[in-house]
Design an enzyme around this catalytic site. Structure first.
Site, mmCIF file in Angstrom:
data_model
loop_
_atom_site.group_PDB
_atom_site.id
_atom_site.type_symbol
_atom_site.label_atom_id
_atom_site.label_comp_id
_atom_site.label_asym_id
_atom_site.label_seq_id
_atom_site.Cartn_x
_atom_site.Cartn_y
_atom_site.Cartn_z
ATOM 1 N N GLU A 118 44.661 105.143 53.972
ATOM 2 C CA GLU A 118 43.170 105.593 54.475
ATOM 3 C C GLU A 118 42.857 106.670 55.411
ATOM 4 O O GLU A 118 43.591 106.500 56.495
ATOM 5 C CB GLU A 118 42.426 104.213 55.014
ATOM 6 C CG GLU A 118 41.157 104.375 55.404
ATOM 7 C CD GLU A 118 40.495 103.153 56.265
ATOM 8 O OE1 GLU A 118 39.554 103.427 56.529
ATOM 9 O OE2 GLU A 118 41.160 101.965 55.965
ATOM 10 N N LYS A 249 47.001 82.042 54.995
ATOM 11 C CA LYS A 249 46.819 83.459 54.227
ATOM 12 C C LYS A 249 45.261 83.168 53.855
ATOM 13 O O LYS A 249 44.828 83.808 52.882
ATOM 14 C CB LYS A 249 47.596 83.674 53.059
ATOM 15 C CG LYS A 249 48.888 83.957 53.571
ATOM 16 C CD LYS A 249 49.819 84.202 52.523
ATOM 17 C CE LYS A 249 51.261 84.444 53.225
ATOM 18 N NZ LYS A 249 52.608 84.793 51.997
ATOM 19 N N HIS A 414 35.162 110.409 58.464
ATOM 20 C CA HIS A 414 35.804 110.435 57.293
ATOM 21 C C HIS A 414 35.660 111.537 56.324
ATOM 22 O O HIS A 414 36.468 111.986 55.658
ATOM 23 C CB HIS A 414 35.065 109.089 56.826
ATOM 24 C CG HIS A 414 35.655 107.835 57.264
ATOM 25 N ND1 HIS A 414 35.537 107.412 58.514
ATOM 26 C CD2 HIS A 414 36.532 106.950 56.692
ATOM 27 C CE1 HIS A 414 35.991 106.197 58.601
ATOM 28 N NE2 HIS A 414 36.652 105.935 57.943
#
Length: 420
Positions: A118, A249, A414
């Site tokens: 990312e 989890k 971004h």
């Protein structure tokens, strides 16, 4: 095949309208034909098995991208970490920092390796880390530790469930001896009893040393579970090793006030000048953002309130050989921002489910070992420090992303970094 209508929301009606009932039945019915994609049934990592797998896969992809020369040379080290091995995946790793942590266990400046695809993520954590360091560092405190496994037992009636519990509470010393006989590091510290009608859930809680501990507590609890099934004076109708009360989890509300893994809180005080210099906004605006997003989180039913712990934890876990699936529970926590007495910004994070280890699991693999070495946190006696660093890293990210939204830079960053 029908064309996909991007504005179509009722896909069942869409398919039904384009396909006849016979066509739809033929499309969706089970195909019991034998697959042509057949691999060796053996899960083990041997030269012969790897070659057999690649005899099928080489027609599908470039073998050298997964089984490069270095991986080929090192492949034996992966034998206890993977089944049906075919190679390794390369992820870009960046480094953020320095991040100064003033903790009970972590007490120095750290360079943080982060593995991600990312764009803008590492830049954001780097900015937050430098801001915290300029302020003198984040104070961090490990509050609690514990990893759980929760067997469940079903009985015919509440009376039988009560009789079972009456026996269980007399067996703690026996259970402790059995559990700890399976591990040289794990310690059984508590057993909590939960009765729900004719169901009984036993919450076994362990300290797991410097290992993350999921496998350790599973093996230890299974040994106790087998003893229970053999010696219980009241036979359950059925029972399972885990009744899903542990939160393993999965994000859950229980551990928000308790612990699973390591519970850590971290804080920092920032002057108005530092907020302006590094984040290009004001403490007041960041507090307003926190107030609005807290309400938004409550409206959406979020467990805990934070901007994006998952980004930090996923990147850190992957880089450092942790179980990445644990991000599902580790990313639960609370971020809080207030105006402090001097008119600056007080910010804190509390994460009750940081699941990290510095030995065992994937920590000994070559790349992951190297990343832990960058941190100086590989090996025995380092897991508590790693948990405090993880919390401080999340704090750095919260400051950076909230600052970006307040300054109107979130989309710009971004756009600039992700679109070359």
């Amino acid at each position: 095949m029908p064309k996909l209508n991007l504005h179509q929301r009722d896909y069942v009606s869409f398919l039904g309208g384009e396909l006849s009932a016979d066509q739809l039945e033929q499309t969706l019915r089970p195909n019991l034909g034998r697959s042509s994609l057949r691999l060796t049934p053996s899960p083990y990592l041997t030269d012969k098995n790897v070659d057999k797998r690649w005899s099928v896969l080489e027609s599908l992809t470039d073998k050298s991208q997964l089984l490069d020369a270095t991986t080929e040379q090192q492949k034996e080290v992966y034998a206890i970490n993977i089944e049906h091995f075919i190679g390794t995946v390369k992820l870009p790793v960046g480094v953020a920092g320095p991040l100064r942590v003033n903790g009970l266990f972590a007490n120095e400046d750290y360079l943080i390796p982060l593995a991600t695809t990312e764009a803008a993520l590492v830049a954001s954590y780097n900015r937050g880390s430098q801001l915290i360091t300029a302020a003198g560092g984040a104070s961090a405190m490990l509050l609690n530790e514990g990893v759980t496994r929760t067997p469940g037992f079903a009985f015919h009636s509440l009376k039988e469930a009560g009789q079972f519990v009456a026996w269980v509470v007399t067996q703690y010393d026996t259970f402790k001896q059995i559990a700890e006989s399976t591990t040289s590091h794990g310690k059984l510290t508590d057993i909590n009893v939960n009765i729900e009608g004719n169901h009984v859930y036993l919450v076994f809680e362990y300290l797991t040393g410097d290992a993350s501990g999921q496998n350790m507590v599973t093996i230890a609890t299974n040994a106790v579970f087998e003893f229970i099934m053999e010696h219980t004076p009241v036979d359950p109708d059925y029972a399972f090793l885990d009744g899903n009360l542990s939160g393993d989890k999965k994000p859950n509300a229980h551990s928000l006030r308790s612990v699973r893994g390591k519970k850590v809180t971290a804080e920092v005080h920032l002057t108005k000048e530092l907020v302006e210099k590094y984040l290009h906004t004001t403490p007041e605006k960041m507090v307003q953002f926190g107030q609005m997003t807290t309400v938004g989180g409550a409206l959406s039913g979020t467990i805990g309130i934070n901007a994006h712990y998952a980004n930090a934890l996923a990147a850190l876990y992957i880089a450092c050989g942790q179980d990445a699936a644990c991000v599902a529970e580790s990313a639960v926590g609370m971020t809080r921002m207030e105006i402090n007495k001097s008119g600056g910004l007080y910010a804190s994070v509390t994460l009750p489910n940081i699941m990290v280890g510095t030995v065992g699991g994937g920590t000994g693999l070559p790349s992951q070992n190297a990343c832990l070495d960058i941190l100086g946190l590989h090996g025995n006696g380092k897991s508590q420090a790693l948990a405090e660093v993880a919390a401080a890293l999340c704090l750095a990210g919260e400051l950076s992303i909230v600052g970006a939204f307040c300054a109107g830079h979130f989309s710009r960053a971004h756009h600039k970094l992700a679109r070359k």
